[in-house]
Each structure stands twice: as C-alpha cells, then as structure tokens.
Design a protein around this motif. Structure first.
Motif, PDB file in Angstrom:
ATOM      1  N   ALA A 157      23.850  57.018  25.516  1.00 25.25           N
ATOM      2  CA  ALA A 157      25.094  56.869  25.965  1.00 25.25           C
ATOM      3  C   ALA A 157      25.269  55.425  26.913  1.00 25.25           C
ATOM      4  CB  ALA A 157      25.328  57.892  26.823  1.00 25.25           C
ATOM      5  N   TYR A 158      24.082  55.173  27.550  1.00 23.78           N
ATOM      6  CA  TYR A 158      24.145  54.016  28.189  1.00 23.78           C
ATOM      7  C   TYR A 158      24.175  52.549  27.138  1.00 23.78           C
ATOM      8  CZ  TYR A 158      22.020  49.881  30.816  1.00 23.78           C
ATOM      9  OH  TYR A 158      22.139  48.667  31.327  1.00 23.78           O
ATOM     10  N   PHE A 159      23.400  52.884  26.074  1.00 24.72           N
ATOM     11  CA  PHE A 159      23.558  51.779  25.105  1.00 24.72           C
ATOM     12  C   PHE A 159      24.968  51.613  24.465  1.00 24.72           C
ATOM     13  CE2 PHE A 159      18.840  52.439  24.239  1.00 24.72           C
ATOM     14  CZ  PHE A 159      18.456  51.515  24.900  1.00 24.72           C
ATOM     15  N   ASP A 160      25.471  52.623  24.316  1.00 24.22           N
ATOM     16  CA  ASP A 160      27.136  52.743  23.745  1.00 24.22           C
ATOM     17  C   ASP A 160      27.796  51.990  24.793  1.00 24.22           C
ATOM     18  OD1 ASP A 160      25.757  53.892  21.427  1.00 24.22           O
ATOM     19  OD2 ASP A 160      26.620  55.859  22.353  1.00 24.22           O
ATOM     20  N   SER A 161      27.703  52.139  26.174  1.00 21.01           N
ATOM     21  CA  SER A 161      28.581  51.611  27.117  1.00 21.01           C
ATOM     22  C   SER A 161      28.271  50.246  27.790  1.00 21.01           C
ATOM     23  CB  SER A 161      28.676  52.484  27.902  1.00 21.01           C
ATOM     24  OG  SER A 161      27.607  52.615  29.101  1.00 21.01           O
ATOM     25  N   VAL A 162      26.917  49.783  27.463  1.00 25.55           N
ATOM     26  CA  VAL A 162      26.429  48.582  28.160  1.00 25.55           C
ATOM     27  C   VAL A 162      27.074  47.401  27.307  1.00 25.55           C
ATOM     28  CG1 VAL A 162      24.497  48.187  26.534  1.00 25.55           C
ATOM     29  CG2 VAL A 162      24.460  47.511  29.159  1.00 25.55           C
ATOM     30  N   HIS A 163      27.448  46.237  28.434  1.00 25.76           N
ATOM     31  CA  HIS A 163      27.935  45.121  27.766  1.00 25.76           C
ATOM     32  C   HIS A 163      26.818  43.762  28.240  1.00 25.76           C
ATOM     33  CE1 HIS A 163      30.630  41.649  27.015  1.00 25.76           C
ATOM     34  NE2 HIS A 163      30.448  41.363  28.272  1.00 25.76           N
ATOM     35  N   LEU A 164      26.208  43.312  27.382  1.00 25.40           N
ATOM     36  CA  LEU A 164      25.226  42.167  27.837  1.00 25.40           C
ATOM     37  C   LEU A 164      25.927  40.975  27.818  1.00 25.40           C
ATOM     38  CD1 LEU A 164      22.376  43.379  25.218  1.00 25.40           C
ATOM     39  CD2 LEU A 164      22.798  44.319  27.386  1.00 25.40           C
ATOM     40  N   GLN A 165      25.345  40.252  28.608  1.00 25.53           N
ATOM     41  CA  GLN A 165      25.888  38.849  28.902  1.00 25.53           C
ATOM     42  C   GLN A 165      24.877  37.806  29.355  1.00 25.53           C
ATOM     43  OE1 GLN A 165      27.807  39.943  32.845  1.00 25.53           O
ATOM     44  NE2 GLN A 165      27.466  37.918  33.072  1.00 25.53           N
ATOM     45  N   ARG A 166      24.628  36.707  29.089  1.00 26.83           N
ATOM     46  CA  ARG A 166      23.774  35.757  29.282  1.00 26.83           C
ATOM     47  C   ARG A 166      23.897  35.009  30.695  1.00 26.83           C
ATOM     48  NH1 ARG A 166      19.660  35.000  25.410  1.00 26.83           N
ATOM     49  NH2 ARG A 166      20.331  35.453  23.299  1.00 26.83           N
ATOM     50  N   PHE A 167      22.949  35.474  31.479  1.00 24.94           N
ATOM     51  CA  PHE A 167      22.890  35.076  32.639  1.00 24.94           C
ATOM     52  C   PHE A 167      22.141  33.547  32.924  1.00 24.94           C
ATOM     53  CE2 PHE A 167      23.523  39.266  33.801  1.00 24.94           C
ATOM     54  CZ  PHE A 167      24.601  39.415  34.742  1.00 24.94           C
ATOM     55  N   THR A 168      20.898  33.652  31.964  1.00 28.57           N
ATOM     56  CA  THR A 168      20.252  32.565  31.630  1.00 28.57           C
ATOM     57  C   THR A 168      19.832  32.388  30.074  1.00 28.57           C
ATOM     58  OG1 THR A 168      17.993  33.253  31.880  1.00 28.57           O
ATOM     59  CG2 THR A 168      19.093  32.781  34.001  1.00 28.57           C
ATOM     60  N   GLU A 169      19.431  31.313  29.737  1.00 27.34           N
ATOM     61  CA  GLU A 169      19.266  31.038  28.238  1.00 27.34           C
ATOM     62  C   GLU A 169      17.966  32.094  28.008  1.00 27.34           C
ATOM     63  OE1 GLU A 169      16.240  27.333  28.236  1.00 27.34           O
ATOM     64  OE2 GLU A 169      18.332  27.084  27.850  1.00 27.34           O
ATOM     65  N   ARG A 170      17.245  32.797  28.911  1.00 31.32           N
ATOM     66  CA  ARG A 170      16.109  33.647  28.501  1.00 31.32           C
ATOM     67  C   ARG A 170      16.779  35.183  28.559  1.00 31.32           C
ATOM     68  NH1 ARG A 170      14.070  29.741  31.885  1.00 31.32           N
ATOM     69  NH2 ARG A 170      12.196  28.724  31.262  1.00 31.32           N
ATOM     70  N   SER A 171      18.057  35.456  28.954  1.00 29.27           N
ATOM     71  CA  SER A 171      18.504  36.802  28.871  1.00 29.27           C
ATOM     72  C   SER A 171      18.448  37.561  27.528  1.00 29.27           C
ATOM     73  CB  SER A 171      19.917  36.575  29.648  1.00 29.27           C
ATOM     74  OG  SER A 171      19.936  36.276  30.843  1.00 29.27           O
ATOM     75  N   ILE A 172      18.032  38.832  27.702  1.00 31.14           N
ATOM     76  CA  ILE A 172      18.173  39.543  26.464  1.00 31.14           C
ATOM     77  C   ILE A 172      19.675  39.421  25.924  1.00 31.14           C
ATOM     78  CG2 ILE A 172      18.168  41.872  25.732  1.00 31.14           C
ATOM     79  CD1 ILE A 172      15.740  42.404  27.132  1.00 31.14           C
ATOM     80  N   GLY A 173      19.669  39.346  24.306  1.00 31.96           N
ATOM     81  CA  GLY A 173      20.880  39.184  23.706  1.00 31.96           C
ATOM     82  C   GLY A 173      21.190  40.382  22.931  1.00 31.96           C
ATOM     83  N   SER A 174      20.510  41.338  22.845  1.00 27.94           N
ATOM     84  CA  SER A 174      20.838  42.390  21.877  1.00 27.94           C
ATOM     85  C   SER A 174      20.552  43.809  22.391  1.00 27.94           C
ATOM     86  CB  SER A 174      20.447  42.206  20.533  1.00 27.94           C
ATOM     87  OG  SER A 174      18.957  42.326  20.548  1.00 27.94           O
TER      88      SER A 174
END
Length: 265
Positions: A157-174
């Motif tokens: 449920a968390y994965f279905d709702s989470v919105h990832l964004q780039r805080f730095t170029e090392r941030s997880i992207g998927s």
C-alpha cells in the motif's frame, strides 16, 4: 548467597516471585507449577496464591490461577509517565557523546518519518534537526528500517501511494530500487542512506524493538567527510544497536524478547 540487609522483607520478595511466575507464555499456572517457578515449597506457593487471590491480584479457575486486571495497578503510576521519547533521551545523549554526532528517535507517520526526540552533536557545527521535523520515509535511513517492519500488504500500500523525487542526484529513482533497499534493511537490521536527502550528509539507523514489534528507529547523522562508509558497519552500527536495545528494554520490551533481529521476522 549475598546477605540481605536487616530491613529486607523476604515475604514481599516471594509475593513478587509468585506474580512474576505468570507470563505471556504461562498465563495460567497450578500450585505446583508456581512452586517450581518461584522456587518455594508447594505449601508456601498455595498460601501466597490464595492470599493474592483474596487481595484481587489473582483469580482461581479450578486448579489453575491467573492474573486479574488489578495486577496492572502495580505499574500504572509508572506507565502513566512512560513515553518513548522520555525513555530514549538518556540513551540518545550517551550515544551522541560517544559518537560526537547528532542522534535522533523517529516514528513512522503515514508516508513520513517524524522526529520525536533529538540530541544535537556536542560539536558546535552539527546537523540542524528538531522535534517535529518530517521527511519522506523512503529517503531516510530511519524510514527504511521502519518500512522494513511493515507487513507485506502495508508495504505494498505504501509503494502504491509513494511519490519519489530527486533531492540529490544520488536519490533513489524507482520503487524497485526502494524495495531492494528496504529488503536489505530487513535482512541486515540496519540501514544507511548516503547523500540521498542532502549533499554531504549520511544517515544510519536501526529499529527499536519492543518485544516483537518495531516501535521506532534511532538514527545518527554523519557528515560524509567524518565517517567513511566502509567503516560504519563496524564502528557506528554496533553502538546504535546497543542503544536501541537499551531503549526497547526500558520501554517494556525485555521480557518479550527484544533481541529478536529484524532479519528474523
């Protein structure tokens, strides 16, 4: 055997031995079982059990006895003032002094982690975080160990709702990368996030167990130039785990088996 002081009332000790014989694994006991657990004769065990029953702390059901709700009165005053941040604070202070870095206690609130206790680094230059600060759980070490404690339906449920964004170029992207990091945190029992939320900052966290439940995570914030990543597992993680274990014990987790590792869930 160590000699007891003159004021010591042995019968009080024995009464608590009888009460403490009742556990989650053994909620109903006979006279003989109590005698063995409390290391007393069967006749003594019977007298203590009947007295505690008359006082309302136990009830009898045939040959077996069990605790009553009145037994909660013994610790009620203590529990009324027991809060996780208050319990954690002295351990966070000790950890901050040993590491010379900022230490924190966080809980999961929806999709965020929230800081509920924070002890700044003894150094003048330290990470500026205060109680109430929130960050996306996926982007922090604390969040990843807390997410690792969720059930699979809760995590999905968390994965279905989470919105990832780039805080730095090392941030997880998927989400796939995030799931891999969470799975790793679950297996290892700790997580490290390096410069994904802020450049030059590395966070390391471990869960705080209360019995079989993760109730929080403790974290240390490190500037990357002060702590090589390859050394953290040996130098920082054991100190975090020790502090988390003490916090869990003081918060009521000792008898329930706090030593259960995250990877054994």
């Amino acid at each position: 055997m160590e000699e007891q002081p003159a004021y010591f009332v042995k019968s009080v000790e024995k009464a608590f031995d009888v009460l403490l014989a009742f556990t989650a694994a053994s909620p109903r006991l006979t006279v003989s079982q109590v005698a063995v657990k409390a290391d007393m004769t069967r006749a003594s065990a019977r007298r203590f059990l009947l007295t505690l029953t008359d006082l309302g702390y136990l009830r009898a059901d045939g040959p077996q006895f069990e605790l009553t709700p009145r037994s909660l009165d013994i610790g009620q005053s203590f529990l009324a003032n027991l809060t996780l941040p208050r319990v954690a604070e002295p351990h966070l202070k000790s950890l901050a002094a040993r590491l010379n870095e900022t230490t924190s206690l966080c809980i999961l609130d929806g999709t965020d982690v929230v800081y509920v206790a924070c002890v700044p680094s003894p150094r003048l230059l330290s990470v500026s975080i205060s109680v109430g600060t929130r960050f996306p759980a996926w982007a922090t070490s604390m969040g990843r160990v807390l997410l690792a404690a969720l059930s699979e339906p809760e995590l999905q449920a968390y994965f279905d709702s989470v919105h990832l964004q780039r805080f730095t170029e090392r941030s997880i992207g998927s989400v796939d990368q995030l799931r891999a990091e969470i799975d790793s945190a679950r297996v290892k029992g700790w997580s490290m996030v390096s410069q994904e939320l802020e450049e030059g900052l590395r966070g390391v966290a471990v869960p705080v167990w209360r019995g079989n439940d993760v109730v929080a995570a403790i974290n240390v914030s490190l500037q990357t130039h002060r702590a090589p990543a390859e050394a953290i597992e040996k130098t920082v993680v054991p100190l975090l785990q020790d502090a988390a274990r003490q916090i869990g014990n003081d918060f009521g987790g000792r008898q329930a088996g706090l030593s259960k590792a995250a990877g054994q869930r």
